[in-house]
Motif scaffolding. Structure first.
Motif, PDB file in Angstrom:
ATOM      1  N   LYS A  78       0.860  -1.197   0.000  1.00 21.66           N
ATOM      2  CA  LYS A  78       0.000   0.000   0.000  1.00 21.66           C
ATOM      3  C   LYS A  78       0.897   1.249   0.000  1.00 21.66           C
ATOM      4  O   LYS A  78       0.600   2.234  -0.671  1.00 21.66           O
ATOM      5  CB  LYS A  78      -0.882  -0.029   1.236  1.00 21.66           C
ATOM      6  N   ASP A  79       1.988   1.177   0.770  1.00 20.95           N
ATOM      7  CA  ASP A  79       2.969   2.270   0.790  1.00 20.95           C
ATOM      8  C   ASP A  79       4.115   1.869  -0.139  1.00 20.95           C
ATOM      9  O   ASP A  79       5.224   1.546   0.312  1.00 20.95           O
ATOM     10  CB  ASP A  79       3.445   2.511   2.225  1.00 20.95           C
ATOM     11  N   TYR A  80       3.810   1.869  -1.436  1.00 22.01           N
ATOM     12  CA  TYR A  80       4.713   1.293  -2.439  1.00 22.01           C
ATOM     13  C   TYR A  80       6.095   1.946  -2.399  1.00 22.01           C
ATOM     14  O   TYR A  80       7.126   1.291  -2.394  1.00 22.01           O
ATOM     15  CB  TYR A  80       4.077   1.493  -3.821  1.00 22.01           C
TER      16      TYR A  80
ATOM     17  N   ILE B  27      -1.611  -5.543  -0.913  1.00 23.10           N
ATOM     18  CA  ILE B  27      -2.536  -4.579  -0.304  1.00 23.10           C
ATOM     19  C   ILE B  27      -3.842  -5.284   0.055  1.00 23.10           C
ATOM     20  O   ILE B  27      -4.429  -5.964  -0.801  1.00 23.10           O
ATOM     21  CB  ILE B  27      -2.883  -3.444  -1.298  1.00 23.10           C
ATOM     22  N   LEU B  28      -4.318  -5.102   1.266  1.00 21.64           N
ATOM     23  CA  LEU B  28      -5.658  -5.602   1.610  1.00 21.64           C
ATOM     24  C   LEU B  28      -6.678  -4.494   1.391  1.00 21.64           C
ATOM     25  O   LEU B  28      -6.411  -3.328   1.727  1.00 21.64           O
ATOM     26  CB  LEU B  28      -5.710  -6.104   3.060  1.00 21.64           C
ATOM     27  N   ARG B  29      -7.831  -4.873   0.845  1.00 22.99           N
ATOM     28  CA  ARG B  29      -8.848  -3.889   0.477  1.00 22.99           C
ATOM     29  C   ARG B  29     -10.190  -4.183   1.136  1.00 22.99           C
ATOM     30  O   ARG B  29     -10.480  -5.338   1.457  1.00 22.99           O
ATOM     31  CB  ARG B  29      -9.025  -3.881  -1.048  1.00 22.99           C
TER      32      ARG B  29
ATOM     33  N   ALA C 225      -8.484   0.663  -0.434  1.00 24.41           N
ATOM     34  CA  ALA C 225      -7.355   0.101   0.316  1.00 24.41           C
ATOM     35  C   ALA C 225      -7.576   0.356   1.809  1.00 24.41           C
ATOM     36  O   ALA C 225      -7.907   1.483   2.209  1.00 24.41           O
ATOM     37  CB  ALA C 225      -6.054   0.740  -0.146  1.00 24.41           C
ATOM     38  N   MET C 226      -7.406  -0.691   2.620  1.00 29.23           N
ATOM     39  CA  MET C 226      -7.554  -0.489   4.075  1.00 29.23           C
ATOM     40  C   MET C 226      -6.494   0.482   4.553  1.00 29.23           C
ATOM     41  O   MET C 226      -5.345   0.436   4.109  1.00 29.23           O
ATOM     42  CB  MET C 226      -7.397  -1.819   4.799  1.00 29.23           C
ATOM     43  N   SER C 227      -6.910   1.366   5.447  1.00 27.56           N
ATOM     44  CA  SER C 227      -5.976   2.358   5.988  1.00 27.56           C
ATOM     45  C   SER C 227      -6.492   2.813   7.342  1.00 27.56           C
ATOM     46  O   SER C 227      -7.705   2.918   7.556  1.00 27.56           O
ATOM     47  CB  SER C 227      -5.902   3.562   5.037  1.00 27.56           C
TER      48      SER C 227
HETATM   49  P1  AMP Z   1       0.989   2.114   9.172  1.00 28.98           P
HETATM   50  O1  AMP Z   1       0.495   1.698  10.515  1.00 28.98           O
HETATM   51  O2  AMP Z   1      -0.026   2.817   8.347  1.00 28.98           O
HETATM   52  O3  AMP Z   1       2.323   2.801   9.239  1.00 28.98           O
HETATM   53  O4  AMP Z   1       1.260   0.771   8.394  1.00 28.98           O
HETATM   54  C1  AMP Z   1       2.089  -0.229   8.914  1.00 28.98           C
HETATM   55  C2  AMP Z   1       2.356  -1.232   7.829  1.00 28.98           C
HETATM   56  O5  AMP Z   1       1.132  -1.797   7.402  1.00 28.98           O
HETATM   57  C3  AMP Z   1       3.012  -0.605   6.599  1.00 28.98           C
HETATM   58  O6  AMP Z   1       3.993  -1.491   6.097  1.00 28.98           O
HETATM   59  C4  AMP Z   1       1.869  -0.466   5.649  1.00 28.98           C
HETATM   60  O7  AMP Z   1       2.241  -0.477   4.294  1.00 28.98           O
HETATM   61  C5  AMP Z   1       1.055  -1.703   5.995  1.00 28.98           C
HETATM   62  N1  AMP Z   1      -0.324  -1.548   5.547  1.00 28.98           N
HETATM   63  C6  AMP Z   1      -1.148  -0.493   5.771  1.00 28.98           C
HETATM   64  N2  AMP Z   1      -2.322  -0.663   5.146  1.00 28.98           N
HETATM   65  C7  AMP Z   1      -2.231  -1.848   4.485  1.00 28.98           C
HETATM   66  C8  AMP Z   1      -3.112  -2.573   3.638  1.00 28.98           C
HETATM   67  N3  AMP Z   1      -4.324  -2.110   3.316  1.00 28.98           N
HETATM   68  N4  AMP Z   1      -2.706  -3.763   3.156  1.00 28.98           N
HETATM   69  C9  AMP Z   1      -1.467  -4.245   3.457  1.00 28.98           C
HETATM   70  N5  AMP Z   1      -0.585  -3.604   4.244  1.00 28.98           N
HETATM   71  C10 AMP Z   1      -0.959  -2.424   4.753  1.00 28.98           C
END
Ligand code: AMP
Length: 280
Positions: free
Chosen positions: A149-151, A175-177, A183-185
């Motif tokens: 997701k954070d390519y 990426i999980l959606r 995209a999950m965030s």
């Molecule tokens: P973050 O907490 O947003 O810093 O994300 C922590 C890790 O989870 C990072 O490596 C992100 O790329 C990964 N991540 C965030 N959202 C997703 C997603 N929808 N699918 C897969 N990995 C994710």
């Protein structure tokens, strides 16, 4: 699941486990966990003996103070999700444990820091470099798992590991959606009902954009994306680019021989969302 707040105590345990020949997998996060994060834990569990997750909202990687202030924090739910997922260890430090002193190191990620997220979030990747180098140095995992997701972040972290000569293997995970493709965030929970509906247009336009660029070229795809964004009341485009999937060099012509990825950042209301889709 064991929970640590101090890296020194965690380091002692890790060195004991390593002496027993156990391999360590590491999943760094900023918390407000969702199934995207949990998928990284699951991949780590499959590939290593001990999975360590960190939850730390790294102030150094926020170029926008309001984004840092409003970043969602759900520690109790995070612990529950990690426990259920079978994560072995959670490292949940205070700022002082990660940064006993101000980190003034400046990394050079070259071209990677000058485009897309690098261009629009000055200092962001330097902050990522600081925290990831500290965490990898303390935990010394065999493998660390990052989401595609954070390519661009994956490429930055790979560059960091190379520059510092670290032994950790960086694994990029899919990426999980959500069911509508978004995209999950962690930031999705900050969207109101209307904004959440509008955000579903992002994966739709990215998929169609990829088809258009393959048929009619990148310029046409860009026009199409701009035209869609213009019809959505709360949406503002920050960038849409089609890049070489390995170097992130920005492409103006698409060739089926070259692996490409399209990347987007948009604001939906005040919430900044990113996404990317492989073209071929
Ligand atoms: P973050 O907490 O947003 O810093 O994300 C922590 C890790 O989870 C990072 O490596 C992100 O790329 C990964 N991540 C965030 N959202 C997703 C997603 N929808 N699918 C897969 N990995 C994710």
């Amino acid at each position: 699941m064991l929970v640590f707040n101090k890296i020194k105590e965690l380091e002692e345990l890790i060195s004991l486990e390593k002496q027993k020949g156990r391999t360590i997998g590491f999943v760094p996060t900023m918390g407000a966990l969702h199934l995207g994060h949990i998928s990284l834990i699951e991949t780590s569990k499959k590939q290593t003996d001990i999975t360590i997750c960190s939850i730390f909202v790294n102030p150094n990687q926020f170029n926008n103070s309001s984004d840092l202030l409003h970043y969602p924090r759900t520690p109790e739910n995070d612990i529950k999700l990690l426990d259920e997922a079978g994560c072995t260890i959670l490292y949940m430090p205070e700022i002082k444990d990660v940064y006993p002193e101000k980190d003034v190191r400046v990394f050079n990620f070259g071209f990677l820091d000058s485009i897309l997220e690098g261009a629009h979030r000055p200092g962001h990747f330097n902050g990522v470099g600081q925290v990831v180098s500290i965490l990898l140095d303390g935990i010394k995992p065999n493998k660390a798992f990052f989401g595609s997701k954070d390519y661009q972040q994956v490429l930055v972290v790979k560059s960091l590991v190379k520059q510092l000569g670290l032994l950790t293997e960086i694994i990029a995970c899919p990426i999980l959606r959500e069911s509508d493709g978004l995209a999950m965030s962690s930031r999705n929970v900050r969207l109101n009902e209307q904004e959440r509906l509008e955000a579903a247009a992002i994966p739709e336009m990215m998929k169609l954009g990829n088809q258009i660029l393959k048929l009619y070229g990148i310029a046409e795809a860009k026009k199409y994306i701009l035209s869609v964004v213009a019809t959505i009341p709360n949406m503002k485009l920050e960038y849409y680019e089609v890049c070489d999937a390995e170097t992130l060099g920005i492409l103006t012509e698409f060739s089926p021989k070259q692996k490409a990825v399209s990347l987007i950042a948009v604001f939906v209301g005040n919430i900044r969302l990113i996404d990317n889709w492989m073209v071929n």
